[in-house]
Design a protein around this motif. Structure first.
Motif, mmCIF file in Angstrom:
data_model
loop_
_atom_site.group_PDB
_atom_site.id
_atom_site.type_symbol
_atom_site.label_atom_id
_atom_site.label_comp_id
_atom_site.label_asym_id
_atom_site.label_seq_id
_atom_site.Cartn_x
_atom_site.Cartn_y
_atom_site.Cartn_z
ATOM 1 N N TYR A 1 -1.840 6.920 5.066
ATOM 2 C CA TYR A 1 -2.516 7.203 3.501
ATOM 3 C C TYR A 1 -3.266 8.684 3.651
ATOM 4 C CZ TYR A 1 -4.766 7.302 -0.795
ATOM 5 O OH TYR A 1 -5.624 7.654 -1.963
ATOM 6 N N HIS B 1 -1.223 1.652 7.546
ATOM 7 C CA HIS B 1 -1.259 2.171 6.200
ATOM 8 C C HIS B 1 -2.321 3.050 6.019
ATOM 9 C CE1 HIS B 1 -2.638 2.333 2.295
ATOM 10 N NE2 HIS B 1 -1.512 2.359 1.773
ATOM 11 N N ASN B 2 -3.559 3.043 6.502
ATOM 12 C CA ASN B 2 -4.561 3.832 6.184
ATOM 13 C C ASN B 2 -4.374 5.183 6.975
ATOM 14 O OD1 ASN B 2 -6.046 2.165 4.496
ATOM 15 N ND2 ASN B 2 -7.376 1.392 6.111
ATOM 16 N N VAL C 1 3.045 0.110 6.845
ATOM 17 C CA VAL C 1 3.932 0.852 5.771
ATOM 18 C C VAL C 1 5.419 0.792 6.499
ATOM 19 C CG1 VAL C 1 4.532 3.107 4.974
ATOM 20 C CG2 VAL C 1 2.148 2.532 5.100
ATOM 21 N N MET D 1 4.219 3.386 -0.086
ATOM 22 C CA MET D 1 5.214 2.370 -0.261
ATOM 23 C C MET D 1 6.149 2.450 0.874
ATOM 24 S SD MET D 1 4.379 0.527 -2.691
ATOM 25 C CE MET D 1 5.544 -0.728 -3.320
ATOM 26 N N ARG E 1 3.149 -4.604 3.711
ATOM 27 C CA ARG E 1 2.363 -3.850 2.799
ATOM 28 C C ARG E 1 1.187 -4.761 2.620
ATOM 29 N NH1 ARG E 1 7.032 -2.867 -0.467
ATOM 30 N NH2 ARG E 1 7.924 -1.070 0.406
ATOM 31 N N HIS E 2 1.229 -6.054 2.432
ATOM 32 C CA HIS E 2 0.043 -6.911 2.419
ATOM 33 C C HIS E 2 -0.605 -7.008 3.662
ATOM 34 C CE1 HIS E 2 0.689 -8.273 -1.806
ATOM 35 N NE2 HIS E 2 1.875 -8.613 -1.381
ATOM 36 N N LYS F 1 -1.610 2.348 -7.666
ATOM 37 C CA LYS F 1 -2.524 1.965 -6.781
ATOM 38 C C LYS F 1 -2.616 3.162 -5.629
ATOM 39 C CE LYS F 1 -1.355 -2.825 -7.002
ATOM 40 N NZ LYS F 1 -0.922 -3.857 -6.044
ATOM 41 N N GLN F 2 -3.622 3.183 -5.014
ATOM 42 C CA GLN F 2 -3.604 4.192 -3.639
ATOM 43 C C GLN F 2 -2.935 3.518 -2.796
ATOM 44 O OE1 GLN F 2 -7.738 5.314 -3.188
ATOM 45 N NE2 GLN F 2 -7.481 6.633 -4.944
ATOM 46 N N GLN F 3 -1.572 3.421 -2.656
ATOM 47 C CA GLN F 3 -0.931 2.692 -1.628
ATOM 48 C C GLN F 3 0.515 3.562 -1.153
ATOM 49 O OE1 GLN F 3 0.596 -1.235 -2.631
ATOM 50 N NE2 GLN F 3 0.669 -1.697 -0.507
ATOM 51 N N HIS G 1 2.838 4.054 -4.397
ATOM 52 C CA HIS G 1 2.613 3.222 -5.587
ATOM 53 C C HIS G 1 2.389 3.845 -6.869
ATOM 54 C CE1 HIS G 1 1.487 -0.293 -8.153
ATOM 55 N NE2 HIS G 1 2.087 -1.094 -7.219
ATOM 56 N N GLY H 1 -1.424 -4.509 5.518
ATOM 57 C CA GLY H 1 -1.808 -3.209 5.756
ATOM 58 C C GLY H 1 -1.114 -2.340 6.491
#
Length: 95
Positions: free
Chosen positions: A49, A45-46, A27, A88, A22-23, A84-86, A81, A25
């Motif tokens: 998302y 991730h992006n 998933v 998980m 996750r750090h 946050k806009q994340q 999350h 970027g």
């Protein structure tokens, strides 16, 4: 509407490995079902998302390319999350 996403298998599992992804970027995700063994994968991730913002993404059959192998899947569940806009985690079910 056709959706195709690229993923790669992941060998590490667990909380620490998922946190590192996750750090970076990415998933963590899992593909399961159709009487086959579950496969742990990692996605961008992006891409995920913004795809999750699209209503059609949740109900469509997706083409997921995992290390060159194409599989048809649908989104079973996903976790966001709390503030946050994340993304998980995502679970995909084979069709």
């Amino acid at each position: 509407m056709s959706f195709e996403y690229t993923a790669s298998k992941r060998e590490e599992s667990g909380t620490s490995a998922s946190r590192r992804l996750r750090h970076a970027g990415q998933v963590p995700a899992v593909v399961y079902g159709a009487s086959k063994e579950a496969v742990s994968i990692v996605l961008d991730h992006n891409t995920m998302y913004y795809a999750l913002k699209n209503e059609a993404f949740h109900t469509s059959v997706l083409d997921l390319v995992i290390d060159g192998q194409k599989e048809q899947v649908k989104v079973a569940t996903f976790q966001m999350h709390p503030y946050k806009q994340q993304v998980m985690h995502i679970d995909f079910a084979r069709v």
